[in-house]
Structure formats: C-alpha cells, structure tokens
Design a protein around this motif. Structure first.
Motif, PDB file in Angstrom:
ATOM      1  N   ALA A   4      37.567  46.555  40.017  1.00 46.90           N
ATOM      2  CA  ALA A   4      38.944  45.758  40.428  1.00 46.90           C
ATOM      3  C   ALA A   4      39.356  46.534  41.592  1.00 46.90           C
ATOM      4  O   ALA A   4      39.690  47.897  41.584  1.00 46.90           O
ATOM      5  CB  ALA A   4      39.951  45.789  39.095  1.00 46.90           C
ATOM      6  N   CYS A  11      41.073  47.112  33.448  1.00 49.17           N
ATOM      7  CA  CYS A  11      40.821  45.964  34.138  1.00 49.17           C
ATOM      8  C   CYS A  11      39.147  45.803  34.376  1.00 49.17           C
ATOM      9  O   CYS A  11      38.446  46.831  33.989  1.00 49.17           O
ATOM     10  CB  CYS A  11      41.358  46.112  35.681  1.00 49.17           C
ATOM     11  SG  CYS A  11      42.984  46.204  36.097  1.00 49.17           S
ATOM     12  N   GLU A  12      38.756  44.744  34.751  1.00 50.64           N
ATOM     13  CA  GLU A  12      37.397  44.440  35.058  1.00 50.64           C
ATOM     14  C   GLU A  12      36.718  45.701  36.001  1.00 50.64           C
ATOM     15  O   GLU A  12      37.567  46.082  37.070  1.00 50.64           O
ATOM     16  CB  GLU A  12      36.821  43.201  35.634  1.00 50.64           C
ATOM     17  CG  GLU A  12      37.092  42.004  34.581  1.00 50.64           C
ATOM     18  CD  GLU A  12      36.526  40.523  35.243  1.00 50.64           C
ATOM     19  OE1 GLU A  12      35.748  40.727  36.251  1.00 50.64           O
ATOM     20  OE2 GLU A  12      37.288  39.548  34.940  1.00 50.64           O
ATOM     21  N   LYS A  13      35.578  45.793  35.734  1.00 50.64           N
ATOM     22  CA  LYS A  13      34.919  47.133  36.712  1.00 50.64           C
ATOM     23  C   LYS A  13      35.019  46.726  38.115  1.00 50.64           C
ATOM     24  O   LYS A  13      35.072  45.519  38.458  1.00 50.64           O
ATOM     25  CB  LYS A  13      33.376  47.295  36.446  1.00 50.64           C
ATOM     26  CG  LYS A  13      33.190  47.985  34.973  1.00 50.64           C
ATOM     27  CD  LYS A  13      33.504  49.395  34.979  1.00 50.64           C
ATOM     28  CE  LYS A  13      33.238  50.069  33.898  1.00 50.64           C
ATOM     29  NZ  LYS A  13      34.123  51.016  33.500  1.00 50.64           N
TER      30      LYS A  13
END
Length: 156
Positions: free
Chosen positions: A57, A53-55
C-alpha cells in the motif's frame, strides 16, 4: 522442506537439532534470515489491534494511516559509533519506528511525525549510538517513546 539444501549449507548437521522456538528465532536472526521489517509491522498491528494495509500500500502500513519502520545499528566508519538508519522515502505518514541496538541487544521506540522530517531531502534519518551501544545525541531522540506498549497506542 524444499529449501533444506540451502539451510543445510548454512547449518550442516545441526539442521536436525531439537531446540526451543526462541533459540531457533535467535539462530535465524543472527544470520539475518528474518525479515525484521515485516516482523515489526505484524507485531505492532497485533499488539495495537490496528489492521495492516494490503501489501505494498502506498505510504502507509496500518489502516490508521501510520508507517512502520525497523532499523538495526551498524558500525559507522572507523570511529566506533553506531548508526541505525530509518527510511523516510516515499511516505508523508507519521512513522512508528523500532530501533534495535545490537551491541547491548536493546530496543528503542520512536514516533516521528511528518512535519519533523518534511524539510529533509535524503532517503533516511540516522539514529546515533556511541561505541558501547548507548544513545548518542541527535534531534531524533526527542521523538523516542518509553515503551513498545506506548508505541502501539500511538498506532491507533
């Protein structure tokens, strides 16, 4: 390199020594200069084929809805036992954990579902080891998986 003065303060004239990547990684690890949590996330993502996931998240690290944690053993008080603490704060996702036992330099792998820890009020669970680095007794050992490969399959 911008940070040479910092590395030079730690490694001195050895900063210019040629070495294998493995030796360099071990040297950095000995001084806790590698973010092992990020390393675990990247390794599990790469091996499983499941994207990160994006940092930052909330609650999860993998797009499959799993949270990844890494812990290392540390001495517990003066009784010689070793404990590895896995943070459970802020997530209801299943946890895929890698625990590095540092006395014997061995890794253990865990899949801890949310329902196994939902009743807890604390911020972490502790995985116990004896003074020689062998697994201790705890309810958390029932969630151990046999290998890194199996842990990566559970990431899917």
């Amino acid at each position: 390199m911008k940070n040479n003065v910092l590395f030079e303060a730690i490694y001195g004239h050895h900063l210019k020594d040629a070495m294998t990547l493995e030796k360099a990684i071990n040297l950095l690890s000995e001084h806790n200069l590698i973010n092992i949590g990020e390393l675990a996330e990247l390794a599990i993502s790469k091996k499983s084929g499941v994207a990160l996931c994006e940092k930052n998240a909330p609650e999860v690290d993998l797009v499959s809805g799993k949270q990844i944690k890494h812990a290392q053993t540390n001495p517990y008080s003066n009784n010689g036992r070793l404990l590895a603490h896995i943070s459970i704060k802020g997530t209801r996702a299943p946890i895929l954990a890698v625990v590095t036992e540092r006395k014997r330099n061995k890794q253990y792998f865990f899949h801890i579902p949310y329902n196994a820890r939902a009743h807890l009020c604390g911020n972490a669970i502790s995985i116990p080891f004896d003074d020689m680095g062998f697994p201790g007794s705890s309810q958390w050992w029932q969630y151990e998986v046999d290998s890194f490969e199996e842990l990566c399959e559970l990431a899917k």
